[in-house]
Write an enzyme that holds these catalytic residues in place. Structure first.
Site, PDB file in Angstrom:
ATOM      1  N   ARG A 131       0.871  -1.082   0.320  1.00 29.78           N
ATOM      2  CA  ARG A 131      -0.171   0.163   0.412  1.00 29.78           C
ATOM      3  C   ARG A 131       1.104   1.401  -0.216  1.00 29.78           C
ATOM      4  O   ARG A 131       0.739   1.972  -0.942  1.00 29.78           O
ATOM      5  CB  ARG A 131      -1.013   0.165   0.887  1.00 29.78           C
ATOM      6  CG  ARG A 131      -2.296  -0.617   0.974  1.00 29.78           C
ATOM      7  CD  ARG A 131      -2.850  -1.319   2.421  1.00 29.78           C
ATOM      8  NE  ARG A 131      -4.251   0.040   2.184  1.00 29.78           N
ATOM      9  CZ  ARG A 131      -4.726   0.461   3.065  1.00 29.78           C
ATOM     10  NH1 ARG A 131      -4.023  -0.600   4.341  1.00 29.78           N
ATOM     11  NH2 ARG A 131      -5.254   1.340   3.272  1.00 29.78           N
TER      12      ARG A 131
ATOM     13  N   CYS B   5      -1.230   5.381   9.545  1.00 31.96           N
ATOM     14  CA  CYS B   5      -1.312   4.329   8.673  1.00 31.96           C
ATOM     15  C   CYS B   5      -2.393   4.951   8.060  1.00 31.96           C
ATOM     16  O   CYS B   5      -2.871   5.377   7.239  1.00 31.96           O
ATOM     17  CB  CYS B   5      -1.481   3.308  10.561  1.00 31.96           C
ATOM     18  SG  CYS B   5      -3.610   3.967  10.920  1.00 31.96           S
TER      19      CYS B   5
END
Length: 295
Positions: free
Chosen positions: A184, A242
């Site tokens: 990611r 995050c």
């Protein structure tokens, strides 16, 4: 302030009758059935905490998928769980404390000093041969209005945090860690947020590298070595994000164990990527470590 409590210490506290508030934070990205998992089996006396409704406000693009809830909402939840001022609180989940760390951070931010993560979580409790109970809440929660809870008046600001504007400049003055999966971070996949990639200047530091194979945190010296390789140093301001501010708290717990303070960017990439004014970059630069992930 010890970040962790091991299962032997917790069992001893329970057996000796010392007041301990156990909070079960069963949640994972893509799995909204935490309460069902709790009902099937939890540590005796634990109270279920719903991350989506008690540890977050409603999702909105300008604040991210799991924005921090208003203080008064969090205080009402803390009272529902039966937490009193000065209590020893132990939070756990069944995923290496990836979600329980959110509660640890929020209580620390509210000024609670005696809040711990159960090292290894539910898996460690099971591995030690300790039993579970099933059903709904059986812990110390007290009905609303109980006078014994009147001392649970929360504050906030005990833990450092940053906003999007600070995150944009953080890489120029300190170290910004991205706690999501390496894939990611690199922009190879993005299952939930509108753009793939990472905040410019951020360093890839997946949360799963904080844990041993059994789901316990690595020893402090190994965590210090890990974070030092990533550029964490005394005197270098460190911040963490995050996907939505959940597993970044796990990274902050790991940094705390290693002896490094760090700030949380609560909105994280879900907030950042929703603002077209914010640049998003792809690729492994400036550094990519591992491929396991966060939220």
């Amino acid at each position: 302030m010890d970040t962790l409590m091991d299962v032997a210490t917790l069992r001893d506290r329970i057996d000796s009758g010392r007041r301990t508030v156990l909070l079960d934070v069963r949640w994972a990205l893509g799995d909204p059935h935490g309460r069902d998992h709790y009902r099937k089996g939890h540590i005796p006396g634990a109270v279920f905490v719903d991350l989506a409704t008690e540890l977050a406000g409603p999702a909105e693009p300008r604040r991210g998928r799991h924005p921090l809830p208003p203080l008064e909402q969090f205080q009402a939840s803390v009272r529902r769980w039966g937490v009193r001022g000065g209590d020893v609180v132990v939070a756990y989940d069944d995923s290496g404390n990836m979600s329980a760390a959110r509660l640890w951070w929020m209580l620390r931010n509210a000024g609670f000093r005696t809040v711990h993560l159960l090292d290894g979580g539910l898996a460690a409790w099971r591995a030690a041969g300790f039993g579970l109970e099933s059903g709904d809440d059986g812990g110390p929660a007290v009905p609303p209005g109980d006078a014994g809870l009147s001392d649970t008046a929360l504050s906030e600001g005990a833990m450092p945090r940053i906003d999007a504007g600070q995150a944009a400049a953080w890489g120029r003055q300190g170290l910004l860690l991205d706690a999501r999966a390496g894939a990611r971070y690199r922009g190879e996949i993005e299952p939930v947020d509108p753009r793939a990639g990472h905040i410019p200047g951020a360093v890839s530091a997946p949360t799963t590298a904080n844990l041993a194979a059994d789901g316990r945190f690595l020893p402090p010296e190994e965590l210090r070595e890990r974070f030092s390789r990533l550029g964490v140093r005394p005197g270098v301001p460190t911040a963490v994000y995050c996907g939505s501010g959940v597993t970044a708290a796990h990274e902050i717990a790991a940094l705390d164990i290693a002896g490094f303070p760090a700030a949380l960017y609560p909105g994280s990439f879900s907030e950042w990527s929703n603002d077209p004014a914010n640049d998003v970059v792809t690729g492994a630069a400036p550094y990519a470590e591992g491929s396991a992930g966060g939220d």
